[in-house]
Design an enzyme around this catalytic site. Structure first.
Site, PDB file in Angstrom:
ATOM      1  N   LEU A 155       0.931  -1.271  -0.048  1.00 49.92           N
ATOM      2  CA  LEU A 155      -0.061   0.043   0.192  1.00 49.92           C
ATOM      3  C   LEU A 155       0.758   1.223  -0.009  1.00 49.92           C
ATOM      4  O   LEU A 155       0.887   2.174   0.771  1.00 49.92           O
ATOM      5  CB  LEU A 155      -0.873   0.052   1.375  1.00 49.92           C
ATOM      6  CG  LEU A 155      -2.373  -0.631   1.046  1.00 49.92           C
ATOM      7  CD1 LEU A 155      -3.205  -0.108   2.272  1.00 49.92           C
ATOM      8  CD2 LEU A 155      -3.033  -0.190  -0.257  1.00 49.92           C
ATOM      9  N   ILE A 158       1.506   3.957  -5.219  1.00 47.81           N
ATOM     10  CA  ILE A 158       0.952   3.425  -6.493  1.00 47.81           C
ATOM     11  C   ILE A 158      -0.240   2.461  -6.213  1.00 47.81           C
ATOM     12  O   ILE A 158      -1.330   2.393  -6.573  1.00 47.81           O
ATOM     13  CB  ILE A 158       1.821   2.856  -7.271  1.00 47.81           C
ATOM     14  CG1 ILE A 158       2.790   4.043  -7.816  1.00 47.81           C
ATOM     15  CG2 ILE A 158       1.410   2.182  -8.737  1.00 47.81           C
ATOM     16  CD1 ILE A 158       4.212   3.496  -8.546  1.00 47.81           C
ATOM     17  N   THR A 238       3.181  -4.644 -11.824  1.00 48.77           N
ATOM     18  CA  THR A 238       3.956  -3.406 -12.374  1.00 48.77           C
ATOM     19  C   THR A 238       4.996  -2.791 -11.604  1.00 48.77           C
ATOM     20  O   THR A 238       5.173  -1.807 -11.514  1.00 48.77           O
ATOM     21  CB  THR A 238       2.635  -2.202 -12.611  1.00 48.77           C
ATOM     22  OG1 THR A 238       2.138  -2.062 -11.321  1.00 48.77           O
ATOM     23  CG2 THR A 238       1.587  -2.605 -13.679  1.00 48.77           C
ATOM     24  N   ARG A 240       8.502  -4.596  -9.812  1.00 49.09           N
ATOM     25  CA  ARG A 240       9.814  -5.074 -10.378  1.00 49.09           C
ATOM     26  C   ARG A 240       9.726  -6.610 -10.525  1.00 49.09           C
ATOM     27  O   ARG A 240       9.014  -7.213  -9.895  1.00 49.09           O
ATOM     28  CB  ARG A 240      10.832  -4.657  -9.178  1.00 49.09           C
ATOM     29  CG  ARG A 240      11.238  -3.286  -9.071  1.00 49.09           C
ATOM     30  CD  ARG A 240      12.114  -2.921 -10.225  1.00 49.09           C
ATOM     31  NE  ARG A 240      12.429  -1.695 -10.114  1.00 49.09           N
ATOM     32  CZ  ARG A 240      11.729  -0.457 -10.570  1.00 49.09           C
ATOM     33  NH1 ARG A 240      10.703  -0.707 -11.326  1.00 49.09           N
ATOM     34  NH2 ARG A 240      12.339   0.828 -10.324  1.00 49.09           N
ATOM     35  N   GLU A 269      15.251  -7.811 -17.244  1.00 49.29           N
ATOM     36  CA  GLU A 269      14.836  -6.986 -18.512  1.00 49.29           C
ATOM     37  C   GLU A 269      16.264  -6.656 -19.334  1.00 49.29           C
ATOM     38  O   GLU A 269      17.115  -6.367 -18.701  1.00 49.29           O
ATOM     39  CB  GLU A 269      14.260  -5.818 -18.160  1.00 49.29           C
ATOM     40  CG  GLU A 269      13.004  -5.941 -17.275  1.00 49.29           C
ATOM     41  CD  GLU A 269      12.439  -4.578 -16.768  1.00 49.29           C
ATOM     42  OE1 GLU A 269      12.522  -3.606 -17.010  1.00 49.29           O
ATOM     43  OE2 GLU A 269      11.250  -4.769 -15.989  1.00 49.29           O
ATOM     44  N   HIS A 287       7.817  -2.718 -19.765  1.00 50.28           N
ATOM     45  CA  HIS A 287       8.007  -2.013 -18.844  1.00 50.28           C
ATOM     46  C   HIS A 287       7.567  -0.275 -18.935  1.00 50.28           C
ATOM     47  O   HIS A 287       8.366   0.658 -19.190  1.00 50.28           O
ATOM     48  CB  HIS A 287       9.516  -1.864 -18.467  1.00 50.28           C
ATOM     49  CG  HIS A 287       9.766  -1.361 -16.867  1.00 50.28           C
ATOM     50  ND1 HIS A 287      10.630  -1.768 -16.326  1.00 50.28           N
ATOM     51  CD2 HIS A 287       9.068  -0.561 -16.154  1.00 50.28           C
ATOM     52  CE1 HIS A 287      10.580  -1.147 -14.963  1.00 50.28           C
ATOM     53  NE2 HIS A 287       9.704  -0.259 -14.818  1.00 50.28           N
TER      54      HIS A 287
HETATM   55  C1  DGY Z   1      10.026   3.409 -11.777  1.00 45.04           C
HETATM   56  O1  DGY Z   1       9.973   4.596 -11.531  1.00 45.04           O
HETATM   57  O2  DGY Z   1      10.571   2.787 -10.602  1.00 45.04           O
HETATM   58  C2  DGY Z   1       9.382   2.688 -12.815  1.00 45.04           C
HETATM   59  O3  DGY Z   1       9.613   1.245 -12.831  1.00 45.04           O
HETATM   60  C3  DGY Z   1       9.477   3.320 -13.933  1.00 45.04           C
HETATM   61  O4  DGY Z   1       8.964   4.262 -14.059  1.00 45.04           O
END
Ligand code: DGY
Length: 322
Positions: A155, A158, A238, A240, A269, A287
Site C-alpha cells: 500500500l 501506487i 507493475t 519489479r 529486463e 515496462h
Molecule cells: C520506476 O519509476 O521505478 C518505474 O519502474 C519506471 O517508471
C-alpha cells in the site's frame, strides 16, 4: 568559480537539460542503449552529480569512480539499482522520483487488468493473424470485474492509487502490506479490507503487486504463493520483475492453475522468460507503467531539481530513506 559537472546516462527532454545547463556543465550519453558500465565509470571522474535510470547499476565501484560525486538522482521511483549503503558510506545523497508517476502507473495497471481479463491483446493477435471469423456469442469470453475482489499487495502510493480506482469498476478492495519499507506508507481507505498475504491470495479475483524490490520481496510470488490463488484469478505486476518467480508463473499459466497474468516488468529486463512468450493467457508489456510524455518529463524534471538543490547546498526534495 567552476560550474559543477552533471553526468546524465540517457537522453533527457531538452527543457530539463536547459534548466541544468543554466548552472552546470552537462554531459549526456546520447546513444539509444544504456551507457556501458565502463563508460559510466570513466565519465564519472569529474562529475559532482549523476542522473541515472533504473537500467544503470550504481554500486560501490561506480561510486568510487566519481570521487567528487555529491548526488545520485535516479529518474525512477524504484531505486533497487543503487547500492544505498555504499552511497551512504561515501556521503553521496540518493534521490528518486516519487509522486509524479503515481497516477500514470496506476492508470497503466488498470489498462493491464482490463487487457488480461477481457483478453484484449489475445483478441488483437487473433485478428491480425486473420483467424477471426466473425462475432459469436461464445467467442473469446473474458471475465467481469464487477462484484469481484481486487487484492493489492503493497500500500504505497501506487498501490493506493490503483485501489482508489477500483470503485469505478465495481470491485471491492483487499490489501496486504509487508514490513515497513516494502510499500507500506500511507493509510488504507476504511472500505479496504486488510488481509494477511496468504488470505489475500486465496480470496482475490485480481491480485496486483505494488511493492519495491528488496531482499524480503524477491520471489514473494513464487510457486507456493501462486498455488494459493483461485483458478479463475489473474496476477498483475507493475512493480519489479524479480518480485515474481517467472518460471513458476509460466508453469502455472501453462497448467491453467490461474486464469491469466499481465506483466510490465521482468526478472532480467529486457529478457522475458521464454516460456511466457508462447502463452496466450499472459499480457506482456515492455515496462511502460510511467511512460507518458507528461510523466517522464516530470520525472526528469524532479531529478534535475534534486541535483540543483544538492549542488547549491540545499536539502534534496525527494531523498531516498536508506
Ligand atoms: C520506476 O519509476 O521505478 C518505474 O519502474 C519506471 O517508471
Amino acid at each position: 568559480m567552476s560550474r559543477p559537472a552533471v553526468l546524465i546516462t540517457r537522453r533527457l527532454p531538452s527543457s530539463v537539460v536547459e534548466r541544468l545547463e543554466e548552472q552546470c556543465t552537462v554531459q549526456m550519453h546520447d546513444g539509444p542503449e544504456a551507457m556501458p558500465a565502463d563508460e559510466l565509470r570513466s565519465r564519472l571522474a569529474d562529475a559532482q552529480a549523476l542522473m541515472c535510470l533504473l537500467t544503470d547499476r550504481v554500486d560501490g565501484a561506480v561510486l568510487d569512480a566519481g570521487p567528487g560525486l555529491r548526488i545520485v538522482a535516479n529518474i525512477a521511483v524504484g531505486y533497487d539499482n543503487i547500492d544505498l549503503a555504499a552511497a551512504r558510506a561515501r556521503g553521496v545523497v540518493v534521490t528518486n522520483t516519487p509522486d509524479v508517476l503515481t497516477e500514470a502507473t496506476a492508470d497503466f495497471t488498470w489498462g493491464l487488468i482490463l487487457a488480461v481479463t477481457r483478453r484484449i491483446s489475445e483478441g488483437e493477435r487473433t485478428l491480425r493473424r486473420g483467424e477471426w471469423s466473425g462475432w459469436a456469442l461464445d467467442f473469446m469470453l473474458g471475465s467481469d470485474l464487477r462484484g469481484k475482489q481486487l487484492g493489492i499487495i503493497g500500500l504505497g502510493r501506487i498501490g493506493r492509487a490503483v485501489a482508489a480506482r477500483a470503485g469505478a469498476f465495481g470491485m471491492r478492495v483487499a490489501c496486504a502490506t509487508l514490513e515497513p519499507g516494502a510499500g507500506a506508507q500511507g493509510t488504507a481507505d476504511a472500505a479496504w479490507t486488510r488481509l494477511a498475504l496468504d488470505q489475500l491470495l486465496s480470496t482475490s479475483d485480481v491480485v496486483s503487486i505494488h511493492v519495491p524490490l528488496t531482499p524480503a520481496t524477491r520471489h514473494l510470488i513464487d510457486r507456493r504463493a501462486i498455488l494459493r490463488m483461485k483458478r479463475r484469478a489473474y496476477l498483475v505486476n507493475t512493480s519489479r520483475g524479480p518480485v515474481v518467480d517467472e518460471a513458476a508463473l509460466a508453469w502455472a499459466l501453462g497448467e491453467g492453475l490461474i486464469a491469466g497474468a499481465a506483466l510490465d516488468v521482468y526478472e532480467q529486463e529486457p529478457r522475458v522468460h521464454p516460456d511466457l512468450l508462447g502463452l496466450e493467457n499472459v499480457v506482456l508489456a515492455p515496462h511502460l507503467g510511467s511512460a507518458t510524455v507528461e510523466t517522464r518529463t516530470a520525472m526528469a524534471d524532479l531529478a534535475a531539481r534534486n541535483v540543483l538543490a544538492v549542488l547549491s547546498g540545499s536539502a534534496p526534495l525527494t531523498p531516498v530513506a536508506g
